[in-house]
Design a protein around this motif. Structure first.
Motif, PDB file in Angstrom:
ATOM      1  N   LEU A 216       0.835  -1.207   0.000  1.00  0.00           N
ATOM      2  CA  LEU A 216       0.000   0.000   0.000  1.00  0.00           C
ATOM      3  C   LEU A 216       0.868   1.254   0.000  1.00  0.00           C
ATOM      4  O   LEU A 216       0.555   2.241  -0.668  1.00  0.00           O
ATOM      5  CB  LEU A 216      -0.920  -0.014   1.221  1.00  0.00           C
ATOM      6  CG  LEU A 216      -2.016  -1.081   1.206  1.00  0.00           C
ATOM      7  CD1 LEU A 216      -2.671  -1.192   2.572  1.00  0.00           C
ATOM      8  CD2 LEU A 216      -3.073  -0.768   0.147  1.00  0.00           C
ATOM      9  N   TRP A 217       1.965   1.213   0.732  1.00  0.00           N
ATOM     10  CA  TRP A 217       2.908   2.334   0.761  1.00  0.00           C
ATOM     11  C   TRP A 217       3.526   2.561  -0.617  1.00  0.00           C
ATOM     12  O   TRP A 217       3.619   3.691  -1.095  1.00  0.00           O
ATOM     13  CB  TRP A 217       3.980   2.044   1.803  1.00  0.00           C
ATOM     14  CG  TRP A 217       5.095   3.044   1.880  1.00  0.00           C
ATOM     15  CD1 TRP A 217       5.065   4.277   2.465  1.00  0.00           C
ATOM     16  CD2 TRP A 217       6.415   2.883   1.358  1.00  0.00           C
ATOM     17  NE1 TRP A 217       6.293   4.898   2.347  1.00  0.00           N
ATOM     18  CE2 TRP A 217       7.128   4.061   1.669  1.00  0.00           C
ATOM     19  CE3 TRP A 217       7.067   1.863   0.665  1.00  0.00           C
ATOM     20  CZ2 TRP A 217       8.455   4.241   1.305  1.00  0.00           C
ATOM     21  CZ3 TRP A 217       8.391   2.038   0.314  1.00  0.00           C
ATOM     22  CH2 TRP A 217       9.080   3.222   0.626  1.00  0.00           C
ATOM     23  N   ARG A 218       3.932   1.474  -1.270  1.00  0.00           N
ATOM     24  CA  ARG A 218       4.529   1.586  -2.599  1.00  0.00           C
ATOM     25  C   ARG A 218       3.550   2.130  -3.624  1.00  0.00           C
ATOM     26  O   ARG A 218       3.941   2.737  -4.629  1.00  0.00           O
ATOM     27  CB  ARG A 218       5.027   0.219  -3.077  1.00  0.00           C
ATOM     28  CG  ARG A 218       6.279  -0.294  -2.378  1.00  0.00           C
ATOM     29  CD  ARG A 218       6.655  -1.672  -2.889  1.00  0.00           C
ATOM     30  NE  ARG A 218       7.817  -2.206  -2.219  1.00  0.00           N
ATOM     31  CZ  ARG A 218       9.074  -1.952  -2.560  1.00  0.00           C
ATOM     32  NH1 ARG A 218       9.315  -1.154  -3.593  1.00  0.00           N
ATOM     33  NH2 ARG A 218      10.085  -2.478  -1.908  1.00  0.00           N
ATOM     34  N   ALA A 219       2.256   1.888  -3.410  1.00  0.00           N
ATOM     35  CA  ALA A 219       1.242   2.304  -4.385  1.00  0.00           C
ATOM     36  C   ALA A 219       0.962   3.795  -4.335  1.00  0.00           C
ATOM     37  O   ALA A 219       0.305   4.330  -5.220  1.00  0.00           O
ATOM     38  CB  ALA A 219      -0.054   1.531  -4.137  1.00  0.00           C
ATOM     39  N   GLN A 220       1.471   4.468  -3.318  1.00  0.00           N
ATOM     40  CA  GLN A 220       1.256   5.905  -3.243  1.00  0.00           C
ATOM     41  C   GLN A 220       2.094   6.611  -4.307  1.00  0.00           C
ATOM     42  O   GLN A 220       3.155   6.132  -4.688  1.00  0.00           O
ATOM     43  CB  GLN A 220       1.621   6.414  -1.851  1.00  0.00           C
ATOM     44  CG  GLN A 220       0.715   5.840  -0.763  1.00  0.00           C
ATOM     45  CD  GLN A 220       1.071   6.384   0.595  1.00  0.00           C
ATOM     46  OE1 GLN A 220       0.539   7.391   1.001  1.00  0.00           O
ATOM     47  NE2 GLN A 220       1.988   5.715   1.279  1.00  0.00           N
ATOM     48  N   PRO A 221       1.629   7.765  -4.787  1.00  0.00           N
ATOM     49  CA  PRO A 221       2.338   8.478  -5.854  1.00  0.00           C
ATOM     50  C   PRO A 221       3.798   8.752  -5.552  1.00  0.00           C
ATOM     51  O   PRO A 221       4.658   8.641  -6.413  1.00  0.00           O
ATOM     52  CB  PRO A 221       1.550   9.788  -5.974  1.00  0.00           C
ATOM     53  CG  PRO A 221       0.184   9.455  -5.494  1.00  0.00           C
ATOM     54  CD  PRO A 221       0.379   8.439  -4.401  1.00  0.00           C
ATOM     55  N   ASP A 222       4.105   9.100  -4.280  1.00  0.00           N
ATOM     56  CA  ASP A 222       5.489   9.424  -3.933  1.00  0.00           C
ATOM     57  C   ASP A 222       6.165   8.319  -3.143  1.00  0.00           C
ATOM     58  O   ASP A 222       7.279   8.476  -2.669  1.00  0.00           O
ATOM     59  CB  ASP A 222       5.559  10.737  -3.148  1.00  0.00           C
ATOM     60  CG  ASP A 222       4.735  10.692  -1.870  1.00  0.00           C
ATOM     61  OD1 ASP A 222       4.073   9.657  -1.629  1.00  0.00           O
ATOM     62  OD2 ASP A 222       4.759  11.677  -1.120  1.00  0.00           O
ATOM     63  N   GLY A 223       5.463   7.168  -2.966  1.00  0.00           N
ATOM     64  CA  GLY A 223       6.046   6.053  -2.231  1.00  0.00           C
ATOM     65  C   GLY A 223       6.164   6.280  -0.746  1.00  0.00           C
ATOM     66  O   GLY A 223       6.835   5.541  -0.045  1.00  0.00           O
ATOM     67  N   ALA A 224       5.516   7.313  -0.234  1.00  0.00           N
ATOM     68  CA  ALA A 224       5.581   7.585   1.200  1.00  0.00           C
ATOM     69  C   ALA A 224       4.427   8.473   1.594  1.00  0.00           C
ATOM     70  O   ALA A 224       3.862   9.185   0.786  1.00  0.00           O
ATOM     71  CB  ALA A 224       6.902   8.272   1.554  1.00  0.00           C
ATOM     72  N   SER A 225       4.083   8.456   2.874  1.00  0.00           N
ATOM     73  CA  SER A 225       3.041   9.311   3.402  1.00  0.00           C
ATOM     74  C   SER A 225       3.595  10.702   3.661  1.00  0.00           C
ATOM     75  O   SER A 225       4.795  10.940   3.627  1.00  0.00           O
ATOM     76  CB  SER A 225       2.491   8.731   4.713  1.00  0.00           C
ATOM     77  OG  SER A 225       1.930   7.465   4.490  1.00  0.00           O
ATOM     78  N   SER A 226       2.702  11.606   3.907  1.00  0.00           N
ATOM     79  CA  SER A 226       3.127  12.958   4.226  1.00  0.00           C
ATOM     80  C   SER A 226       3.790  12.981   5.596  1.00  0.00           C
ATOM     81  O   SER A 226       3.658  12.067   6.384  1.00  0.00           O
ATOM     82  CB  SER A 226       1.917  13.898   4.236  1.00  0.00           C
ATOM     83  OG  SER A 226       1.052  13.551   5.295  1.00  0.00           O
ATOM     84  N   ALA A 227       4.496  14.074   5.884  1.00  0.00           N
ATOM     85  CA  ALA A 227       5.177  14.185   7.168  1.00  0.00           C
ATOM     86  C   ALA A 227       4.188  14.134   8.320  1.00  0.00           C
ATOM     87  O   ALA A 227       4.499  13.636   9.397  1.00  0.00           O
ATOM     88  CB  ALA A 227       5.970  15.497   7.216  1.00  0.00           C
TER      89      ALA A 227
END
Length: 300
Positions: free
Chosen positions: A22-33
């Motif tokens: 799920l983390w990899r599927a995000q546009p930037d590969g990470a959540s916001s700060a």
């Protein structure tokens, strides 16, 4: 579109693999700060848009129409590692996580399922509960959490972390179409979905859930043989994996395994000699027995 908060109770091999996918599927590969901060179960969360997909060929435009996901976790000793690596929100307790999440993924060892379900049951009304254990069925979960909870069951494998799992999926009665689609979007991020009756989950565990371990044993043995033949180990592992991947792609394209095997076996050639050795060693029978033992264990 309102984000869907997915809460993972447990962050071991399977829970961690799903979180990573799920983390990899995000546009930037990470959540916001902001998502790195710990929550207490009552704070308002801000979601990050993810590119959800129902198959590997889904276009970006199609993906953006799907639900947004936000990941929460409560994994005890693994909390800090999950927070640092994937920037997920960490719940103070399992009950806090269940209160905050829209969908709860129970990814702990099966032995702890009953105790955790009793603990979080008061917080699950109207929410999705996704079970991952091979031997804990929907009926048993329903007896613990009661009515008003949307229960689904999935059987992924370890390749979930790279979005390449083969995953069985089934739903309990009473799921709305919208909630079913939410679950499918979650599972689609970890690989290919096979919607089957729950009665088939034990067999699916044998042929897909546990299969990576058997394939790894095969790869290791084949690589050892290559090293014995004089090749570097790194090359052996890579070449064996490439050969397996190519063969699998040929079969998935429609080639029958028996027909492909016959094409590789030339008369009086090298491959048929190897097959004879495998047959003499009981290769097929041993593999079938291994899968049968796995199925029997999964059926409890």
């Amino acid at each position: 579109m309102k984000s869907v908060k997915i809460g993972f109770i447990g962050g071991g091999n399977m829970g961690g693999a799903m979180i990573e996918a799920l983390w990899r599927a995000q546009p930037d590969g990470a959540s916001s700060a902001e998502d790195e901060q710990k929550f207490d179960g009552g704070s308002e969360a801000c979601g990050t848009e993810n590119l959800a997909q129902t198959d590997k060929n889904a276009s970006q435009c199609e993906c953006e129409k799907k639900a947004k996901f936000e990941i929460l976790a409560c994994a005890r000793s693994k909390n800090e590692a999950l927070r640092q690596r994937f920037s997920v929100k960490i719940a103070a307790s399992e009950a806090d996580l269940a209160r905050e999440a829209d969908a709860v993924v129970l990814a702990t060892k099966p032995a702890s399922y009953e105790a955790i379900l009793r603990l979080i049951a008061p917080e699950l009304a109207g929410k999705i509960l996704l079970l991952l254990a091979p031997s804990f069925d929907i009926k048993r979960a329903r007896q613990i959490v009661g009515e008003g909870v949307y229960i689904a069951r999935a059987m992924p494998n370890i390749a979930a972390c790279i979005g390449a799992s083969a995953t069985a999926l089934c739903f309990d009665a009473g799921f709305s179409e919208a909630k079913e689609e939410t679950v499918r979007e979650i599972i689609a991020k970890i690989g290919k979905i096979y919607e089957i009756d729950e009665a088939g989950f034990a067999a699916f565990t044998g042929i897909a859930g546990s299969l990576p371990a058997y394939v790894c044993a095969f790869i290791e043995a084949a690589a050892d043989a290559g090293v014995r033949g004089g090749l570097p180990r790194r090359l052996c592992y890579d070449a064996v994996c490439a050969a397996i991947e190519g063969t699998a792609r040929l079969i998935q394209s429609g080639k029958h395994p028996a027909a492909l095997k016959d094409e590789v076996c030339s008369p009086a050639g090298t491959t048929i000699e190897g097959l004879v050795a495998l047959e003499n060693g009981g290769f097929r029978g041993a593999l079938m027995q291994a899968i049968a033992a796995c199925i029997a264990k999964a059926r409890g």
